[in-house]
Design an enzyme around this catalytic site. Structure first.
Site, mmCIF file in Angstrom:
data_model
loop_
_atom_site.group_PDB
_atom_site.id
_atom_site.type_symbol
_atom_site.label_atom_id
_atom_site.label_comp_id
_atom_site.label_asym_id
_atom_site.label_seq_id
_atom_site.Cartn_x
_atom_site.Cartn_y
_atom_site.Cartn_z
ATOM 1 N N LYS A 73 0.813 -1.204 0.000
ATOM 2 C CA LYS A 73 0.000 0.000 0.000
ATOM 3 C C LYS A 73 0.850 1.259 0.000
ATOM 4 O O LYS A 73 0.589 2.196 -0.765
ATOM 5 C CB LYS A 73 -0.904 -0.102 1.228
ATOM 6 N N THR A 74 1.893 1.282 0.826
ATOM 7 C CA THR A 74 2.733 2.468 0.876
ATOM 8 C C THR A 74 3.448 2.666 -0.462
ATOM 9 O O THR A 74 3.548 3.785 -0.955
ATOM 10 C CB THR A 74 3.762 2.350 2.007
ATOM 11 N N ASP A 127 -3.920 7.872 4.214
ATOM 12 C CA ASP A 127 -3.459 6.530 4.563
ATOM 13 C C ASP A 127 -4.237 6.023 5.781
ATOM 14 O O ASP A 127 -4.755 6.819 6.558
ATOM 15 C CB ASP A 127 -1.953 6.599 4.881
ATOM 16 N N GLU A 128 -4.293 4.719 5.961
ATOM 17 C CA GLU A 128 -5.002 4.125 7.100
ATOM 18 C C GLU A 128 -6.413 4.710 7.234
ATOM 19 O O GLU A 128 -6.867 5.070 8.322
ATOM 20 C CB GLU A 128 -4.228 4.371 8.413
ATOM 21 N N GLN A 139 -8.447 -4.040 9.171
ATOM 22 C CA GLN A 139 -7.460 -3.549 10.135
ATOM 23 C C GLN A 139 -7.965 -2.336 10.898
ATOM 24 O O GLN A 139 -7.192 -1.554 11.434
ATOM 25 C CB GLN A 139 -6.149 -3.199 9.419
ATOM 26 N N ARG A 183 1.596 -9.315 10.795
ATOM 27 C CA ARG A 183 2.862 -8.595 10.958
ATOM 28 C C ARG A 183 4.044 -9.503 10.630
ATOM 29 O O ARG A 183 5.141 -9.043 10.371
ATOM 30 C CB ARG A 183 3.048 -8.088 12.395
#
Length: 838
Positions: free
Chosen positions: A32-33, A219-220, A250, A603
DNA sequence: CGTACTAGTCTTTTT
DNA sequence: GACTAGTACG
């Protein structure tokens, strides 16, 4: 060959879709980043967008910093004029410029939650709200929730009209905002709310920013609340080029007001929105993804997506069972060391994640004892420490004379002989004359009834005015140093016998170096700017990934990070998911934590270990919890350890607890864990837990009473007390029973500066503090009761002794209480007394 | 006015 | 168990 060739088709689609509203549903580890960075580069290089017109919003400074760095690397020239920052600092930046339109001055202070609580305390005092009935925090939570939904005091008041307790909160809300305004202060939520307010009331200001921010990326996105949503909706209102990136699976910040509907309903609000799903995972092995997918599949409200990878199966997921949390901690440290030795792993390849900060302590002890390098992220914020808050209060008083809270905090710190009565008088005078506390001090000689204290106030004012004058030519560092010298704050600490004060001095030194760093790195360093930066730091911001040590943090803090090897500690129902959400009547609470489990599992890149401790002490109470439902939701074939089945725990044959456990297992066994529980809705949980009376999760528990049994007096002579002092070196043999060994503070040599502890970690002394209130030594001679006797307990009332088992140090007594259920307790902690039959 | 002790509360998670 | 606010006492 272009930089975009390395992207997969979906990612390319997301990068090239530059116009209009876009929702990128990006699963964990789906790059995503990378997409955001490439998108920015694409806008600049291929679409000729001026970087000045691009805005990227994140939630933490760390994420913002990383994003900026990566954009810099990729596009080089021009990247610095992109606005990359967090929601909160973006708002501060806007407010510093325009807040005068809302009647505040641009030197406003940002209050943290401690400050807010202090204000609320005063509010309650003024409104005669009994804080024993309604806690300040409860009111603050209600206000915060209202603010997150953009409900102002007036609107709140109208809704609250018929409800008494709501009315009370409403009154407090009004008064609270009033006090903040008088102090020229904003709380965290206000930063967003006031910016929205500004945009709504000043179209010219909004238009200016709309013209500037022609391309906005968030973002997020799943973590945004209603106020934040409104903010970006307004900002993007002109160009409509809004690209949000998030993963509904998330979303873990409901408690902070995050509104999952923002992501689920994005297409409804923006009907022409383009939706792009990123499902290919580049981070983890298939086994880890399968586990994550299996767990999250148990949630109902979600956008369907399934992560996949072409990375191969990888290791199975390890599941380990331990008798106690302490063994869990020891195992993890040993396992990490073993793998560093045999497996060519580095300490930096490991992370330990847990649900609550309190769990860090035990792990930390193991790391210290073992000498394994580690860092704890979070816990008590560095800036929340007393000495740091004191220093900051000086700076705030100098910076913003209207900040009453800061001024009152330090007026008598260090002691200047200014007492509560004097402060009260000044405060009353200030209120009566509509001036700030500090302004009242300026004219202290005119305040009646102060007597000799007036002179002391004068010299305090002279001190502060002196600092203000020096600001002209002092650097921030020099100013801080001057404050320390002139007030004698550190001198006083140095003179102290208390070991803790040593740490305080170190913390102040740390603050000075943070000030220095700020002055060196900021474009235009100001006192106000420093205070602002300090107010908005997050725990995770300080994590440096290149250091070679194990990282310990909460699952929340871990979002957005990845590690080669991950341990999830405390996989127990009651810990994770928490007791609160299990007993909550809102079934989405357990789902929220399931998303947290999903975050935790994803993670891990290569290896995942799930740890379960049968016994764990929480808040001084030892609980026995069943294995976490989230573990049981992972298909067995992915796991290499034996997972105890639902509602029952597996014990060794010689286990002391099997009886006591079976006595209660029916509470769990009534099918509430069955597969239908999730689909069936909210009542499914209730049925399983209710029968035994509400507290079932803790039914079998050891209870230690009081902070210091030694002071709680009469143990009726059945104990002999050891004479060792609290500073005994705790090398091993337990003098303290099952609570764990006290840790000896390693002797620190001058050049050896806390090698393993991060700046924001708890100092070692706080671990050692464990031993402070502990009983010195407790040996049991005999018990005054036996199996079959009726006994009475201070808290649980009367019960029947079912079993007594001797272990090396103590007796474990199982009692079936009439009202409190079956509990197992250590005789030396539970003050059981025999009830004499008449 | 300052200190020392005691009782009560607490815990999810955080910008 | 840990922290904190409140209180009693010097």
């Amino acid at each position: 060959m272009s930089i975009y060739d390395s992207l997969n088709d979906r990612q390319k689609e997301a990068v090239f879709q530059t116009e209009g509203p876009v929702l990128i549903l990006a699963g964990a580890g789906s790059g995503k980043t990378r997409v955001i960075i490439h998108r920015i580069a694409y806008l600049m290089e291929q679409c000729n967008v001026n970087p000045y017109n691009i805005m990227a919003i994140t939630f933490t400074n760390k994420a913002a910093g990383e994003m900026r760095e990566r954009v810099n690397q990729m596009v080089g020239f021009g990247a610095e004029s992109i606005w990359v920052s967090t929601f909160h600092s973006s708002c501060v930046r806007i407010l510093r410029r325009y807040i005068d339109r809302l009647g505040f001055s641009d030197h406003f202070t940002i209050y943290d939650s401690d400050d807010s609580k202090a204000v609320m305390k005063e509010v309650c005092k003024k409104l005669k709200i009994d804080t024993k009935q309604v806690k300040e925090k409860t009111i603050l939570n209600a206000i915060s929730a209202a603010k997150n939904e953009l409900i102002g005091p007036t609107e709140f008041a109208m809704k609250a009209i018929s409800d008494f307790s709501q009315k009370r909160i409403s009154d407090a809300y009004i008064e609270y905002q009033d006090m903040l305004k008088k102090s020229n202060a904003l709380d965290f939520d206000d930063l967003i709310v006031k910016t929205v307010e500004l945009f709504r009331s000043c179209p010219d200001v909004l238009e200016g920013y709309q013209k500037r921010f022609r391309y906005i990326m968030v973002d997020e996105y799943q973590d945004t609340n209603t106020a934040q949503f409104e903010l970006i909706r307004l900002l993007s209102g002109g160009s409509r080029n809004l690209c949000v990136v998030g993963d509904d699976d998330q979303s873990i910040y409901k408690f902070r007001g995050a509104n999952i509907r923002n992501i689920l309903d994005f297409e409804k609000v923006f009907s022409d929105a383009k939706v792009i799903k990123l499902e290919q995972n580049y981070r983890s092995t298939q086994n880890i993804l399968d586990a994550a997918n299996a767990v999250i599949a148990h949630n109902s409200a979600r956008k369907s997506k399934a992560l996949w990878t072409d990375a191969g199966e990888g290791n199975p997921i390890h599941f380990k069972t331990f008798e106690t949390a302490k063994e869990e901690a020891q195992f993890i440290v040993e396992d990490i060391n073993r793998r560093c030795r045999n497996d060519r792993q580095d300490y930096g390849d490991f992370a330990i994640l847990y649900r609550t900060n309190a769990q860090a302590r035990l792990l930390e002890e193991s790391f210290v004892l073992d000498g394994t390098p580690y860092e704890v992220v979070g816990g008590t914020n560095f800036y929340a420490r007393r000495e740091i808050k004191d220093m900051l209060a000086y700076l705030k008083t100098i910076d913003n004379g209207m900040d009453d809270l800061a001024c009152r905090r330090i007026i008598n710190v260090p002691r200047r002989g200014i007492g509560a009565t004097t402060i009260e008088r000044v405060q009353e005078y200030a209120i009566a004359h509509g001036m700030s506390f500090y302004d009242a001090l300026l004219g202290a000689s005119g305040i009646p009834g102060l007597g000799r204290s007036a002179a002391k106030l004068d010299s305090f004012v002279t001190l502060i005015q002196g600092f203000r004058g020096k600001m002209e030519y002092y650097s921030l560092k020099e100013l801080m140093q001057d404050i320390i010298d002139m007030t004698g704050y550190v001198d006083e600490l140095r003179a102290s016998e208390d070991e803790e004060d040593e740490d305080r001095i170190e913390n102040i030194e740390e603050l000075i170096s943070k000030i220095t760093t700020y002055e060196e790195s900021a474009e235009e360093p100001t006192l106000n700017g420093f205070l602002e930066e300090v107010a908005l730091v997050a725990d995770i911001d300080s994590l440096k990934e290149d250091d070679n040590h194990v990282v310990l943090m909460t699952l929340h803090s871990a979002k957005g990070l990845e590690f080669k090897n991950v341990y999830l500690a405390g996989m127990e129902d009651g810990v994770f998911p928490s007791y609160m959400s299990i007993t909550s009547n809102d079934p989405t609470d357990v789902e929220e934590e399931r998303r947290l489990a999903y975050v935790g599992i994803t993670r891990a890149k290569e290896d995942l270990t799930l740890c379960y401790a049968k016994m764990r002490m929480i808040r001084g109470e030892t609980q026995m919890n069943p294995v976490s439902r989230y573990v049981r939701e992972i298909p067995e074939k992915l796991i290499d350890g034996r997972v105890p089945p639902a509602g029952r725990r597996v014990y060794d044959d010689d286990d002391d607890y099997s009886d006591s456990y079976s006595a209660r297992s029916s509470a769990y066994g009534s099918g509430s864990y069955g597969s239908s529980a999730y689909g069936g809705g909210s009542s499914a949980y209730g049925g399983g837990y209710e029968p035994a009376g509400g507290r079932n999760l803790r039914q079998v528990s050891y209870k230690s009473l009081g902070t210091s049994p030694m002071q709680n007096a009469p143990y009726g002579g059945s104990y002999s007390t050891g004479s060792s002092g609290s500073s005994t070196s705790g090398t091993g043999r337990s003098a303290y029973g099952f609570r764990g060994l006290p840790i000896t503070r390693p002797q620190r040599t001058p050049d050896e500066k806390k090698p393993f502890i991060a700046q924001n970690a708890k100092p070692l002394s706080s671990i050692q503090g464990l031993s402070k209130g502990m009983p010195k030594l407790q040996m049991l001679d005999s018990l005054s009761y036996e199996v079959g006797d009726r006994v009475t307990h201070a808290k649980f009332g009367e019960g029947l002794v079912k079993e007594i088992v001797k272990d090396p140090r103590d007796y474990k007594v199982t009692v079936e209480f009439d009202t409190a259920g079956v509990r197992v307790m250590y005789a030396s902690f539970a003050r059981l007394e025999k009830v004499e039959e008449s």
